[in-house]
Design a protein around this motif. Structure first.
Motif, short mmCIF file in Angstrom:
data_model
loop_
_atom_site.label_atom_id
_atom_site.label_comp_id
_atom_site.label_asym_id
_atom_site.label_seq_id
_atom_site.Cartn_x
_atom_site.Cartn_y
_atom_site.Cartn_z
N ARG A 100 -7.10 -39.21 -6.32
CA ARG A 100 -8.33 -38.71 -5.70
C ARG A 100 -9.16 -39.84 -5.11
N ILE A 101 -9.11 -41.00 -5.73
CA ILE A 101 -9.78 -42.16 -5.13
C ILE A 101 -9.06 -42.56 -3.84
N ASP A 102 -7.72 -42.50 -3.86
CA ASP A 102 -6.95 -42.78 -2.64
C ASP A 102 -7.33 -41.80 -1.53
N SER A 103 -7.56 -40.53 -1.89
CA SER A 103 -7.93 -39.54 -0.87
C SER A 103 -9.30 -39.87 -0.27
N LEU A 104 -10.19 -40.43 -1.08
CA LEU A 104 -11.50 -40.85 -0.55
C LEU A 104 -11.33 -41.98 0.45
N ASP A 105 -10.46 -42.93 0.12
CA ASP A 105 -10.20 -44.03 1.05
C ASP A 105 -9.58 -43.50 2.34
N THR A 106 -8.71 -42.49 2.21
CA THR A 106 -8.11 -41.87 3.40
C THR A 106 -9.18 -41.26 4.29
N LEU A 107 -10.15 -40.58 3.68
CA LEU A 107 -11.24 -39.99 4.46
C LEU A 107 -12.04 -41.07 5.19
N LEU A 108 -12.29 -42.18 4.53
CA LEU A 108 -13.04 -43.26 5.18
C LEU A 108 -12.21 -43.92 6.28
N ARG A 109 -10.90 -44.06 6.04
CA ARG A 109 -10.02 -44.59 7.09
C ARG A 109 -10.03 -43.67 8.31
N TYR A 110 -9.98 -42.38 8.04
CA TYR A 110 -10.01 -41.41 9.13
C TYR A 110 -11.32 -41.52 9.91
N ALA A 111 -12.43 -41.62 9.18
CA ALA A 111 -13.73 -41.78 9.84
C ALA A 111 -13.77 -43.07 10.66
N LEU B 11 1.85 -20.16 -6.57
CA LEU B 11 0.92 -20.56 -5.52
C LEU B 11 -0.27 -21.29 -6.13
N ARG B 12 -0.80 -20.76 -7.23
CA ARG B 12 -1.94 -21.41 -7.89
C ARG B 12 -1.55 -22.80 -8.37
N ASP B 13 -0.38 -22.94 -8.94
CA ASP B 13 0.06 -24.22 -9.47
C ASP B 13 0.30 -25.22 -8.34
N GLN B 14 0.87 -24.75 -7.24
CA GLN B 14 1.12 -25.65 -6.11
C GLN B 14 -0.18 -26.09 -5.46
N LEU B 15 -1.15 -25.19 -5.38
CA LEU B 15 -2.45 -25.59 -4.84
C LEU B 15 -3.07 -26.71 -5.68
N GLN B 16 -2.98 -26.57 -7.00
CA GLN B 16 -3.54 -27.60 -7.86
C GLN B 16 -2.79 -28.91 -7.71
N ALA B 17 -1.47 -28.83 -7.56
CA ALA B 17 -0.68 -30.05 -7.37
C ALA B 17 -1.10 -30.77 -6.09
N VAL B 18 -1.34 -30.03 -5.03
CA VAL B 18 -1.78 -30.63 -3.76
C VAL B 18 -3.16 -31.27 -3.94
N ARG B 19 -4.04 -30.59 -4.68
CA ARG B 19 -5.38 -31.13 -4.91
C ARG B 19 -5.35 -32.39 -5.77
N ASP B 20 -4.33 -32.50 -6.61
CA ASP B 20 -4.21 -33.68 -7.48
C ASP B 20 -3.51 -34.84 -6.76
N LEU B 21 -3.04 -34.62 -5.55
CA LEU B 21 -2.45 -35.67 -4.73
C LEU B 21 -3.50 -36.15 -3.72
N PRO B 22 -3.28 -37.30 -3.08
CA PRO B 22 -4.27 -37.79 -2.10
C PRO B 22 -4.17 -37.05 -0.76
N SER B 23 -4.52 -35.77 -0.77
CA SER B 23 -4.37 -34.93 0.42
C SER B 23 -5.74 -34.55 0.97
N GLY B 24 -5.72 -34.06 2.23
CA GLY B 24 -6.94 -33.57 2.84
C GLY B 24 -7.11 -32.08 2.69
N GLY B 25 -6.10 -31.42 2.11
CA GLY B 25 -6.10 -29.97 1.96
C GLY B 25 -4.68 -29.46 2.01
N TYR B 26 -4.52 -28.24 2.52
CA TYR B 26 -3.19 -27.65 2.54
C TYR B 26 -3.07 -26.71 3.74
N SER B 27 -1.83 -26.34 4.06
CA SER B 27 -1.57 -25.35 5.10
C SER B 27 -0.58 -24.34 4.56
#
Length: 785
Positions: free
Chosen positions: A759-770, A621-637
């Motif tokens: 992580r830069i891609d995830s920032l762009d995703t946040l701005l796109r969402y906004a 679980l810890r490893d998968q959480l880190q993998a999700v954080r290292d991808l351009p995601s908004g979080g996890y479920s």
């Protein structure tokens, strides 16, 4: 051993020089053999595959061992052939629900042969414990936790228990008689290591000395080992760097953590030479040790987490078990302690509402004397969590739920019982696809759409929910002719009006017409999502709309499920895309998540990959959480509250961000905080000379960081379309320049550079969402809505 237990690529075994003829019968189900063949071939067995239709005494003449993996349906002639072959000295290995779908006389013959019969899969994950101490059982795997099955020995059976399931009330895991070894799980669907070890043990039982003691690393496996170690190493380094850079102390974690990273880096360099010199066993041991060492020193800290959505599905079973608001309070306390900030609360399930409804025919009969939804909204908001109503869309009944409430398997659910004309059906009028438990409403029926939208309106009007999630927002799975679905009168009429053709007359071989019919069905779902989102946002403009979806590739998903979530995302009809990317290990999770990313690359939507708690050890679980954080995601479920163990809760509490920012509520501040954390990492490495950048590149890089920081700070204070464009342009400049500025890092630490780009891609995703939210506000103002 944990590294091997949790690693999907299992090690091949070398058989001794003498070859023994082994026959493996291929299951007839589409795709099943590909998985089984891959695992069997990793054993380096000399074997012969045999199609089930060709199973006969003549075809088994030279075989010494016959393996029948998970074969549910055999004829009487095939059963007789197997019995005659065993009578002549053949040895049999079977697994899973052997013969369960065969005629009664065949089931009886097979039960007599193997000494047991399969009942059902167990509802727990367990390890096997050896009961019969013999040389061959020492090869069996007792470390891997897998989902086994329940085997029963009839009266008079001569079968002995070789292994049991720990915690499985004594259920046999492996049964044996003189001629048969029965593996009590569906071989090929559990841990490959577990499958491999027990099949090797069964072969050793019948052919002593056949299995060698040395593990040979095949080239394809060596590549997988390198990637696995690189991945774990990269994720551990990523978590440590983020934590250190945000800490007020020079280094938050003790030197042992950095020592583990250094040892893993050495192992990664030494593995090729070890394999080249034939030191396969030593190489595998070193690889295992390195991964175990990294996992033992996985940085778990709130500083390693950035603002993110931390969601969990709170399922109907857990709600029912709570029994009252007091019981539900204890659940919400645990969720809050786990750092959860968003709860997907199961509100509509199998046609029943969890609350007393004036629109739906019935509240869930397992709920008595209280309103769980009202309680959940209050409990969530008191703990500063958001409560989103999780609703089944077109699936309106379920045979498994019927069993819980004492209804027959033919009960289609309360909605379809009241409105039978709303049901989907198959070509022959069947109300359920073959082999599936759900009954379905027809997305093409206007009355169905109006009913669901009235139900959603009731939820939003009567309860202060923060969001609404669509689940089962698709057609049923359609893999074969018995599962082709959607042939309701309303759908047939609509399609015929458009094309002049009744879809019931179309065959898959008529590719153009079949594609048109498939696209028609997908459009029914997509238009429903668009219409519903518009109506719901009109009622509650700040409502967050999400969808739980399949992560399959687009073409396959359209063909099998008619679920075109890319269209919903691009059109801005949903805020959160939640692909059900359940996986037993991180490598598989990445394989499921990464193909979904291109579909939302330019969409104003945040993506939340899903982790299934039911089968996850804490370290995974810890490893998968880190993998999700290292991808351009908004979080996890997380799926689901029912499977949230105490060790999960403890780890999640330690690994959750202390930030109160919710990306879907405040994407601009989230983007600024995330970028600031990224800047701190770069400064941390530069200050300690742990990253090398040429002087001319360094000044350019720092100048661009400064421009980007300024644009994001201004945007967070003065949100506007102009500043959104500027900030996105500055982020793009950094994204494009990283590979040039950090050329050496790209060679030495490719995972780290890829993570920064993500992580830069995830920032762009946040701005796109906004940007998408701003566009909706402008359109609403113009139309007066």
């Amino acid at each position: 051993m944990l590294a091997l237990v949790l690693w999907l690529a299992s090690a091949p075994l070398i058989l001794a020089a003498q070859a023994y003829p082994i026959v493996v019968v291929q299951p007839p189900e589409a795709g099943a053999w590909d998985t089984l063949r891959g695992r069997i071939e990793r054993l380096n067995l000399r074997y012969r595959p045999l199609a089930l239709a060709d199973l006969s005494l003549e075809r088994l003449a030279e075989a010494k061992v016959l393996f029948l993996p998970n074969l549910t349906k055999l004829t009487l002639e095939q059963a007789n052939a197997i019995q005659q072959w065993v009578d002549r000295g053949g040895k049999l290995i079977v697994s899973g629900p052997f013969g369960t779908e065969s005629p009664p006389e065949v089931r009886e013959a097979l039960t007599n042969l193997v000494g047991a019969y399969w009942i059902e899969p167990l509802n727990i994950v367990s390890r096997a414990e050896v009961q019969l101490v013999q040389p061959w059982t020492k090869l069996g795997n007792t470390a891997s936790a897998v989902r086994g099955g329940s085997l029963v020995r009839p009266v008079g059976s001569t079968a002995n228990i070789a292994a049991t399931w720990i915690g499985g009330l004594g259920n046999p895991a492996v049964l044996v008689n003189e001629d048969v070894t029965y593996l009590g799980w569906q071989w090929g669907t559990t841990s490959p290591t577990f499958d491999r070890d027990w099949l090797a043990a069964a072969i050793e039982r019948f052919l002593p000395g056949a299995v060698g003691n040395q593990f040979k690393v095949a080239p394809v496996e060596a590549t997988a080992m390198f990637k696995e170690l690189e991945g774990v190493l990269g994720r551990v380094e990523s978590a440590l760097l983020t934590s250190d850079a945000r800490s007020t102390a020079p280094e938050q974690f003790p030197p042992a953590y950095r020592d583990a990273i250094a040892r893993a880096q050495r192992t990664l360099k030494e593995l090729p030479a070890m394999l080249k010199d034939g030191l396969d066993t030593q190489a595998r041991a070193a690889w295992e040790d390195a991964i175990e060492d990294l996992w033992a020193h996985y940085p778990t800290s709130q500083l390693a987490a950035l603002p993110e959505v931390r969601a969990i599905w709170l399922d109907r079973g857990t709600i029912v078990k709570a029994g009252s608001e007091e019981g539900l309070t204890r659940i919400f306390d645990r969720l809050a302690q786990s750092g959860i900030n968003t709860v997907f609360f199961e509100t509509v399930n199998a046609g029943y509402t969890i609350y007393p409804s004036a629109v739906a025919p019935a509240q869930n009969p397992l709920i008595r004397g209280w309103d769980p939804l009202a309680a959940a909204v209050r409990l969530a908001h008191e703990r500063k969590m958001e409560l989103h109503a999780w609703t089944w869309a077109f699936a309106a009944g379920n045979t498994r739920h019927n069993a819980l409430i004492g209804k027959s398997q033919d009960f289609p659910g309360p909605v379809l019982a009241a409105h039978p004309g709303w049901a989907q059906s198959g070509r022959k009028g069947n109300l359920r696809p073959a082999g599936q438990p759900e009954y379905w409403m027809d997305p093409a029926n206007p009355e169905v759409r109006a009913y669901l939208q009235s139900l959603y309106e009731e939820i939003l009007t009567n309860y202060d929910v923060d969001g609404l999630q669509f689940d089962y927002i698709r057609y049923p799975l359609q893999k074969n002719a018995g599962q082709y679905f959607g042939y309701s009168p309303a759908a047939r009429r609509s399609f015929a009006q458009l094309t002049g053709v009744d879809p019931i007359d179309i065959a898959p071989e008529e590719s153009s017409l079949w594609a048109l019919w498939t696209r028609f069905k997908a459009e029914q779902v997509s238009s429903f999502v668009a219409e519903s989102a518009e109506k719901l946002r009109r009622i509650k403009p700040r409502l967050i709309v999400s969808a739980a979806v399949f992560p399959n590739p687009p073409g396959e998903r359209l063909r099998l499920l008619q679920q075109d979530w890319e269209a919903w995302a691009i059109q801005g009809n949903i805020d959160l895309l939640v692909p059900m990317t359940y996986a037993l290990n991180t490598r598989r999770l990445q394989q499921l998540v990464e193909p979904t990313l291109p579909g939302v690359k330019e969409a104003p939507v945040l993506i939340l990959p899903s982790l299934n708690l039911m089968s996850l050890p804490q370290v995974q679980l810890r490893d998968q959480l880190q993998a999700v954080r290292d991808l351009p995601s908004g979080g996890y479920s997380l799926f689901a509250a029912a499977h949230l163990a105490d060790n999960h809760q403890q780890m999640l509490a330690q690994a959750s961000s202390a930030s109160n920012l919710l990306p879907y509520r405040d994407p601009l501040s989230t983007a600024l905080e995330r970028f600031t954390a990224l800047k701190r990492e770069w400064d941390f490495l530069l200050d300690r000379k742990q990253i090398w950048v040429a002087e001319y590149s360094l000044s350019e890089w720092r100048a661009q960081i400064k421009r980007t920081q300024a644009a994001l700070e201004t945007l967070s204070k003065q949100p506007s379309a102009g500043w959104l464009r500027t900030a996105r342009e500055q982020l793009l400049a950094i994204r494009q320049g990283l590979g040039t500025w950090l050329g050496q890092e790209k060679i030495l630490r490719p995972y780290r550079l890829q993570t920064w780009e993500n992580r830069i891609d995830s920032l762009d995703t946040l701005l796109r969402y906004a940007e998408g939210r701003l566009d909706r506000q402008v359109r609403a103002a113009r139309t007066g809505r």
